[in-house]
Design a protein around this motif. Structure first.
Motif, short mmCIF file in Angstrom:
data_model
loop_
_atom_site.label_atom_id
_atom_site.label_comp_id
_atom_site.label_asym_id
_atom_site.label_seq_id
_atom_site.Cartn_x
_atom_site.Cartn_y
_atom_site.Cartn_z
N ASP A 92 22.07 10.24 88.52
CA ASP A 92 22.62 11.08 87.47
C ASP A 92 23.37 12.26 88.09
OD1 ASP A 92 23.22 12.59 85.28
OD2 ASP A 92 21.20 12.64 84.45
N VAL A 93 24.69 12.32 87.89
CA VAL A 93 25.51 13.39 88.46
C VAL A 93 25.05 14.75 87.97
CG1 VAL A 93 27.84 14.38 88.52
CG2 VAL A 93 27.52 11.92 88.86
N TRP A 94 24.62 14.79 86.70
CA TRP A 94 24.26 16.09 86.10
C TRP A 94 22.97 16.65 86.69
CZ3 TRP A 94 28.55 17.29 84.14
CH2 TRP A 94 29.37 16.30 83.58
N GLN A 95 22.22 15.80 87.37
CA GLN A 95 21.01 16.26 88.04
C GLN A 95 21.26 16.56 89.52
OE1 GLN A 95 18.20 16.84 86.31
NE2 GLN A 95 19.37 16.21 84.50
N ALA A 96 22.47 16.32 89.98
CA ALA A 96 22.80 16.57 91.39
C ALA A 96 22.95 18.06 91.64
CB ALA A 96 24.10 15.84 91.75
N GLY A 97 22.95 18.46 92.90
CA GLY A 97 23.09 19.87 93.26
C GLY A 97 24.46 20.42 92.88
N GLU A 98 24.53 21.74 92.80
CA GLU A 98 25.78 22.38 92.39
C GLU A 98 26.91 22.09 93.37
OE1 GLU A 98 27.68 26.82 91.55
OE2 GLU A 98 25.53 26.60 91.93
N ALA A 99 26.62 22.08 94.67
CA ALA A 99 27.66 21.85 95.67
C ALA A 99 28.30 20.48 95.48
CB ALA A 99 27.08 21.97 97.08
N LEU A 100 27.48 19.46 95.20
CA LEU A 100 28.01 18.11 94.99
C LEU A 100 28.83 18.06 93.71
CD1 LEU A 100 28.27 15.15 95.67
CD2 LEU A 100 26.04 14.75 94.60
N ARG A 101 28.31 18.65 92.64
CA ARG A 101 29.05 18.63 91.37
C ARG A 101 30.37 19.40 91.47
NH1 ARG A 101 26.50 21.43 87.75
NH2 ARG A 101 24.64 22.04 88.91
N ARG A 102 30.35 20.52 92.17
CA ARG A 102 31.58 21.30 92.32
C ARG A 102 32.62 20.52 93.12
NH1 ARG A 102 32.54 26.52 91.52
NH2 ARG A 102 30.30 26.95 91.32
N THR A 103 32.18 19.82 94.18
CA THR A 103 33.10 19.02 94.97
C THR A 103 33.69 17.88 94.15
OG1 THR A 103 31.89 19.54 97.00
CG2 THR A 103 33.35 17.63 97.06
N LEU A 104 32.85 17.21 93.36
CA LEU A 104 33.35 16.13 92.51
C LEU A 104 34.38 16.65 91.51
CD1 LEU A 104 30.05 14.18 91.70
CD2 LEU A 104 31.85 13.51 93.29
N ALA A 105 34.14 17.85 90.97
CA ALA A 105 35.01 18.38 89.93
C ALA A 105 36.34 18.90 90.48
CB ALA A 105 34.30 19.51 89.19
N THR A 106 36.37 19.33 91.74
CA THR A 106 37.57 19.99 92.25
C THR A 106 38.34 19.19 93.29
OG1 THR A 106 36.25 21.13 93.95
CG2 THR A 106 36.59 22.28 91.85
N ALA A 107 37.66 18.27 93.99
CA ALA A 107 38.31 17.62 95.12
C ALA A 107 38.62 16.14 94.90
CB ALA A 107 37.43 17.75 96.38
N PHE A 108 38.08 15.54 93.84
CA PHE A 108 38.27 14.12 93.59
C PHE A 108 39.11 13.89 92.34
CE2 PHE A 108 34.62 14.07 96.37
CZ PHE A 108 34.84 12.95 97.17
N PHE A 109 39.83 12.78 92.34
CA PHE A 109 40.59 12.39 91.16
C PHE A 109 39.66 11.93 90.05
CE2 PHE A 109 42.74 9.22 88.56
CZ PHE A 109 43.90 9.90 88.19
N ASP A 110 38.58 11.23 90.41
CA ASP A 110 37.64 10.69 89.43
C ASP A 110 36.35 10.36 90.18
OD1 ASP A 110 36.56 9.75 87.11
OD2 ASP A 110 37.89 8.00 86.92
N PHE A 111 35.28 10.07 89.43
CA PHE A 111 34.05 9.59 90.07
C PHE A 111 33.43 8.49 89.22
CE2 PHE A 111 32.33 12.72 87.14
CZ PHE A 111 31.14 12.15 86.71
N HIS A 112 32.70 7.60 89.90
CA HIS A 112 31.98 6.52 89.23
C HIS A 112 30.56 6.49 89.78
CE1 HIS A 112 35.39 4.15 87.35
NE2 HIS A 112 36.04 5.06 88.08
N THR A 113 29.63 6.20 88.91
CA THR A 113 28.25 6.05 89.38
C THR A 113 27.99 4.60 89.75
OG1 THR A 113 27.52 5.77 87.08
CG2 THR A 113 27.38 7.99 88.02
N LEU A 114 27.18 4.41 90.78
CA LEU A 114 26.81 3.07 91.23
C LEU A 114 25.62 2.56 90.44
CD1 LEU A 114 27.20 3.65 95.07
CD2 LEU A 114 28.68 2.27 93.62
N PRO A 115 25.59 1.25 90.14
CA PRO A 115 26.56 0.22 90.54
C PRO A 115 27.87 0.37 89.76
CG PRO A 115 24.92 -0.75 89.11
CD PRO A 115 24.45 0.65 89.38
#
Length: 457
Positions: free
Chosen positions: A94-117
């Motif tokens: 669950d992305v929403w349960q991930a740490g702030e650093a990971l969530r901030r990186t996903l929100a600012t540095a990536f075009f999109d994200f998908h959860t596995l599988p």
């Protein structure tokens, strides 16, 4: 096994599109990226240095990256070194349960994200959107100097692509630019590209070689003069600074100005007004200033040959033009372009280069840079009566025995390392830490390479 199935397309599905996949070292051996995601095949990369070659080979500037909180730092380093690529993150849980650093990186540095599988069709759709966005942003970064037939700065080597991006970045701002580079490397061409891509493109571009003006005429040439200001001043004359009003003035070899003239130039830059020689009226000027030099200005400041306050006034947006030897991959394209131009303009007999001539061009160190290349080809085109130019026509020594042109594997490896390191240092403004990140090696490794390759730092 679910992840394996989720990322696998049917065996019959073609894969016309190619993208990158990056798995941090700390995350190996998982996950298992299958080679095909609906019409997309994934090419694994482990170092940023691999990407330029793959892009030239037809890979889209897009990729998927497996991101975990314990490998976040490695992922961030790779993101910084591959700014031209749009990345899609694959994360577990669950992305929403991930740490702030990971969530901030996903929100600012990536075009999109998908959860596995991951869902294959959805991931393929994201890759398509990201590829389109990457191309759009790349065209905006490159600006009008994109390397096409109308581009003034030719070449597609990494240093030239980086230069085009930098020129287009500074073109949209009105701050002063300081262009550095060796004599003959194309500093005026870079200045013209800045002007042509700027909001001042409709205004004048006034180029002044400060080193070519006699010291007693600098004041009159730059600031203009009133009628009767001195013997021979039969009429009022506007200077170069005034002629650039509304446009751009290019002050080439600015370090050649005397300290007295440096003071006067500084006053104009600060006040945006000037007084003609022999006059009293303060004339407002609205111009973009682009200066250039091949001199080490920091050393000139330390030695008292250049004013420190003027240096900081000029060095707001620094640009480094790479020497020709750092962009060896462009030599053949430039040579062919110049020869074709001379053939059409002057009707010369020469229309191409022999294989030996091309080899000689690539082996030469080009201390005179682009200017030397242009001069050698023009002289050869005018003097030769043959369709194919030879090394002798170019004034470059021919190697008579073909086998001597062959490199040993060690020589080829050393040459490739030297070219890659020099290109990275030029792109990064000699910042070793940044260059090491782009090359995908540790900083201490890069220092060892610099010492072994006898590259001064």
């Amino acid at each position: 096994m679910e992840r394996h199935q989720a990322l696998t397309a049917s065996e019959s599905t073609p894969a016309p599109y190619r993208a990158f996949s990056f798995v941090p070292e700390g995350a190996r051996p998982e996950p298992r990226f299958e080679p095909v995601i609906d019409q997309w095949s994934l090419t694994p990369v482990s170092r940023a240095a691999e990407i330029d070659a793959l892009l030239a080979d037809g890979v889209f500037p897009v990729g998927v990256m497996w991101v975990r909180h314990d490998t976040l730092e490695e992922c961030q380093r790779f993101l910084m070194a591959t700014e031209g690529v749009e990345w899609i993150a694959l994360v577990e849980g669950d992305v929403w349960q991930a740490g702030e650093a990971l969530r901030r990186t996903l929100a600012t540095a990536f075009f999109d994200f998908h959860t596995l599988p991951a869902d294959g069709p959805r991931l393929a759709l994201s890759l398509g959107h990201a590829a389109g966005m990457a191309r759009l942003r790349s065209s905006l970064r490159a600006g009008p100097a994109s390397g096409g037939p109308e581009a003034a700065i030719l070449g597609d080597s990494p240093p030239i692509r980086a230069l085009r991006r930098d020129l287009y970045k500074v073109a949209g701002h009105d701050a002063t630019v300081l262009i550095r580079g060796e004599s003959g490397s194309g500093k005026e061409l870079a200045a013209r590209e800045i002007h042509n891509a700027s909001p001042r493109a409709e205004g004048s571009f006034v180029a002044v070689n400060c080193g070519a003006i006699p010291d007693n005429l600098v004041q009159s040439e730059l600031f203009g003069h009133e009628r009767g200001a001195f013997t021979g001043a039969h009429q009022r004359r506007r200077g170069h600074l005034e002629l650039a009003d509304g446009g751009t003035i290019f002050l080439d070899e600015v370090a050649e100005l005397s300290l007295e003239h440096q003071v006067n130039l500084l006053r104009v830059l600060e006040e945006r007004t000037l007084v003609r020689v022999g006059g009293t009226e303060r004339i407002p000027v609205d111009m973009r200033v682009v200066a250039a030099t091949h001199v080490d200005l920091e050393r000139a400041v330390a030695e008292g040959r250049f004013r420190e306050d003027l240096f900081y006034r000029l060095n707001v947006l620094p640009i480094e033009v790479p020497p020709l030897r750092a962009r060896a991959g462009d030599i053949e394209q430039l040579a062919r372009h110049f020869l074709e131009r001379f053939h059409h303009e002057q009707g010369t007999a020469a229309r191409a280069f022999s294989a030996q001539a091309l080899g000689a061009l690539k082996r030469h160190d080009w201390p005179g840079n682009i200017r030397e290349l242009l001069n050698r080809i023009q002289r050869a085109a005018v003097m030769s009566d043959h369709r194919l130019l030879t090394p002798a026509d170019l004034g470059l020594e021919a190697r008579r025995l073909p086998w001597r042109d062959l490199e040993t594997l060690e020589q080829a490896r050393t040459r490739a390392e030297r070219d890659a390191v020099q290109a990275a240092l030029v792109r990064c403004g000699n910042n070793v830490s940044e260059a090491s990140r782009q090359l995908g090696v540790a900083r201490v490794t890069l220092y060892r390479l610099l010492e072994r390759l006898n590259l001064q730092q």
